[in-house]
Design a protein around this motif. Sequence first.
Motif, mmCIF file in Angstrom:
data_model
loop_
_atom_site.group_PDB
_atom_site.id
_atom_site.type_symbol
_atom_site.label_atom_id
_atom_site.label_comp_id
_atom_site.label_asym_id
_atom_site.label_seq_id
_atom_site.Cartn_x
_atom_site.Cartn_y
_atom_site.Cartn_z
ATOM 1 N N VAL A 1 0.859 -1.187 0.000
ATOM 2 C CA VAL A 1 0.000 0.000 0.000
ATOM 3 C C VAL A 1 0.894 1.236 0.000
ATOM 4 C CG1 VAL A 1 -1.877 1.237 1.129
ATOM 5 C CG2 VAL A 1 -1.770 -1.267 1.289
ATOM 6 N N ILE A 2 0.708 2.071 -1.016
ATOM 7 C CA ILE A 2 1.545 3.254 -1.214
ATOM 8 C C ILE A 2 0.679 4.496 -1.059
ATOM 9 C CG2 ILE A 2 2.989 4.510 -2.860
ATOM 10 C CD1 ILE A 2 3.602 1.757 -4.154
ATOM 11 N N ALA A 3 1.012 5.326 -0.063
ATOM 12 C CA ALA A 3 0.289 6.574 0.171
ATOM 13 C C ALA A 3 1.138 7.741 -0.312
ATOM 14 C CB ALA A 3 -0.038 6.736 1.652
ATOM 15 N N GLY A 4 0.489 8.735 -0.863
ATOM 16 C CA GLY A 4 1.199 9.908 -1.358
ATOM 17 C C GLY A 4 0.700 10.293 -2.733
ATOM 18 N N GLU A 5 1.175 11.432 -3.193
ATOM 19 C CA GLU A 5 0.731 11.962 -4.471
ATOM 20 C C GLU A 5 1.761 11.693 -5.561
ATOM 21 O OE1 GLU A 5 -1.872 15.811 -3.220
ATOM 22 O OE2 GLU A 5 0.292 15.959 -2.859
ATOM 23 N N PHE B 1 -2.255 2.096 -4.801
ATOM 24 C CA PHE B 1 -1.933 3.505 -4.634
ATOM 25 C C PHE B 1 -3.162 4.200 -4.059
ATOM 26 C CE2 PHE B 1 0.983 1.984 -7.826
ATOM 27 C CZ PHE B 1 2.172 2.649 -7.556
ATOM 28 N N VAL B 2 -3.061 4.658 -2.827
ATOM 29 C CA VAL B 2 -4.240 5.188 -2.126
ATOM 30 C C VAL B 2 -4.248 6.711 -2.055
ATOM 31 C CG1 VAL B 2 -4.607 3.088 -0.793
ATOM 32 C CG2 VAL B 2 -3.098 4.872 0.117
ATOM 33 N N GLY B 3 -3.258 7.373 -2.662
ATOM 34 C CA GLY B 3 -3.243 8.825 -2.687
ATOM 35 C C GLY B 3 -2.876 9.425 -1.340
ATOM 36 N N ARG B 4 -3.123 10.715 -1.235
ATOM 37 C CA ARG B 4 -2.841 11.429 0.017
ATOM 38 C C ARG B 4 -3.952 11.117 1.013
ATOM 39 N NH1 ARG B 4 -1.733 17.954 0.576
ATOM 40 N NH2 ARG B 4 -1.381 17.968 2.833
ATOM 41 N N LEU B 5 -3.570 10.632 2.174
ATOM 42 C CA LEU B 5 -4.543 10.179 3.162
ATOM 43 C C LEU B 5 -4.792 11.229 4.232
ATOM 44 C CD1 LEU B 5 -3.351 6.498 3.775
ATOM 45 C CD2 LEU B 5 -5.201 7.268 2.278
ATOM 46 N N GLU B 6 -6.026 11.340 4.663
ATOM 47 C CA GLU B 6 -6.320 12.132 5.858
ATOM 48 C C GLU B 6 -5.682 11.441 7.059
ATOM 49 O OE1 GLU B 6 -7.802 15.068 5.947
ATOM 50 O OE2 GLU B 6 -7.977 15.031 3.765
ATOM 51 N N ARG B 7 -5.418 12.218 8.085
ATOM 52 C CA ARG B 7 -4.637 11.726 9.217
ATOM 53 C C ARG B 7 -5.192 10.440 9.835
ATOM 54 N NH1 ARG B 7 0.545 12.457 10.734
ATOM 55 N NH2 ARG B 7 0.290 14.327 9.481
ATOM 56 N N PRO B 8 -6.515 10.283 10.072
ATOM 57 C CA PRO B 8 -6.993 9.024 10.676
ATOM 58 C C PRO B 8 -6.733 7.805 9.791
ATOM 59 C CG PRO B 8 -8.635 10.750 10.934
ATOM 60 C CD PRO B 8 -7.595 11.282 9.992
ATOM 61 N N LEU B 9 -6.862 7.956 8.466
ATOM 62 C CA LEU B 9 -6.604 6.832 7.565
ATOM 63 C C LEU B 9 -5.108 6.518 7.498
ATOM 64 C CD1 LEU B 9 -9.054 7.717 4.646
ATOM 65 C CD2 LEU B 9 -9.372 6.039 6.483
ATOM 66 N N TYR B 10 -4.300 7.552 7.528
ATOM 67 C CA TYR B 10 -2.847 7.364 7.570
ATOM 68 C C TYR B 10 -2.447 6.601 8.835
ATOM 69 C CZ TYR B 10 1.993 9.016 8.445
ATOM 70 O OH TYR B 10 3.324 9.117 8.743
ATOM 71 N N ARG B 11 -3.051 6.936 9.959
ATOM 72 C CA ARG B 11 -2.759 6.245 11.211
ATOM 73 C C ARG B 11 -3.142 4.771 11.121
ATOM 74 N NH1 ARG B 11 -5.234 8.036 17.044
ATOM 75 N NH2 ARG B 11 -7.195 7.723 15.927
#
Length: 407
Positions: A251-255, A287-297
């Motif tokens: 799982v890759i987070a980011g733009e 690729f999940v894009g830029r995540l809001e803080r709760p999803l990132y956590r």
Amino acid sequence: MRILFIHDNFPAQFGVLGMWLARQGWDVTFATNAEKAAAPGIRVLRYGPHRAPSKETHPYAQVMEKAAINAQGFARAALKAREAGYAPDIIVAHSGWGAGMFARDMFPEAAFVSYCEWWYSWPGADVLYLNEMNGEPPPESLESPMLERARNTPIAMDLTAADATLCPTRFQAAQFPPRLRPLLTVRHDGIDTEYHAPDTADRVSTLDGLVATDAPVVTYATRGMEPHRGFPAFMASLPAVLAADPRTVVVIAGENRVAYGGRSQRAVDWKEKALRENDIDPARVHFVGRLERPLYRRLLRRSNAHVYLTVPFVLSWSMLEAMSFACPLVLSDTEPVREFAGPEHATLVRMNDPATISAGILATLGEPTAAALRGRAAREVITADYSIAKLWPEKARLFADLVDARG
């Protein structure tokens, strides 16, 4: 205590600290170029450039002109605030974009703190590393050293006006000329270790059905997909990781953008290039894009192997947050990383070698007990030395002492 933060972006490095100070009874104002800035307990003072820099300006002076126009925008907003009766006791300004250059002139009675992240040189530590990593000779240029030196002009102006200067890490402070380093106080921004904490319930999360409960999950999360953060090498490491266990999911987070680097790097779509050059199953690499803080956590709490890679450059908050989550870590063996983590905290890998990265990921996944022990040791580093519970009161005392020293 009346404190004024100045930063083009919001909340950036100062927003959450400002909210905490407001809860302690401080009067907090945040001057920013960000249009949608708002936070509990913070008064917002907006500024902006009234025009773009002239195309006729000499190339060596363009950075300074842009900074001066930005500083003029702040000065105009500050003058209106001053005429309305506002007078801060202390000002903390991010140095580089120029907004704080004239803050001392607007509020001469206030203490002034410059926040410095980087001193530009040619070739920089990051550029040298990338060239060496790619087997290229050191770059040669007659003009680049002068252009890079000129980029420091707004920073130097802030340094000469400052009562104190903050720099987040020892590695970043080491980039400054030796004569300037004694002016710097190294203090990290701090990590909220209560929010960025492991949770056993999230360890079996499916991430809303994205992964199976028993899937080994490899994570990667930075602002952009770029060479500075090792994205090409990480992607090249994945075929071997995926082939080793059919259950493994990435799982890759980011733009899909380049946040750091020159024009040649920004001209490349690194995601498209990586997908074209590597045999990667799209059903297992998300690729999940830029995540809001709760999803990132939730994502980092679920991680079985979190990968963070960087050339010698400004260290991402995300690495220290991953340490705070006690993630099993696979990190680049580079100087900014080693300031915070060693072999007892993570599996360190050569970021120019995809085979080494994949081996580090597989070793981390294959030895979960040892990886968990290293993760807990990493969290102890953050809770002991880099927690906001420790650093924010220290900064508040520093600010108050500076005000007292000015009488």
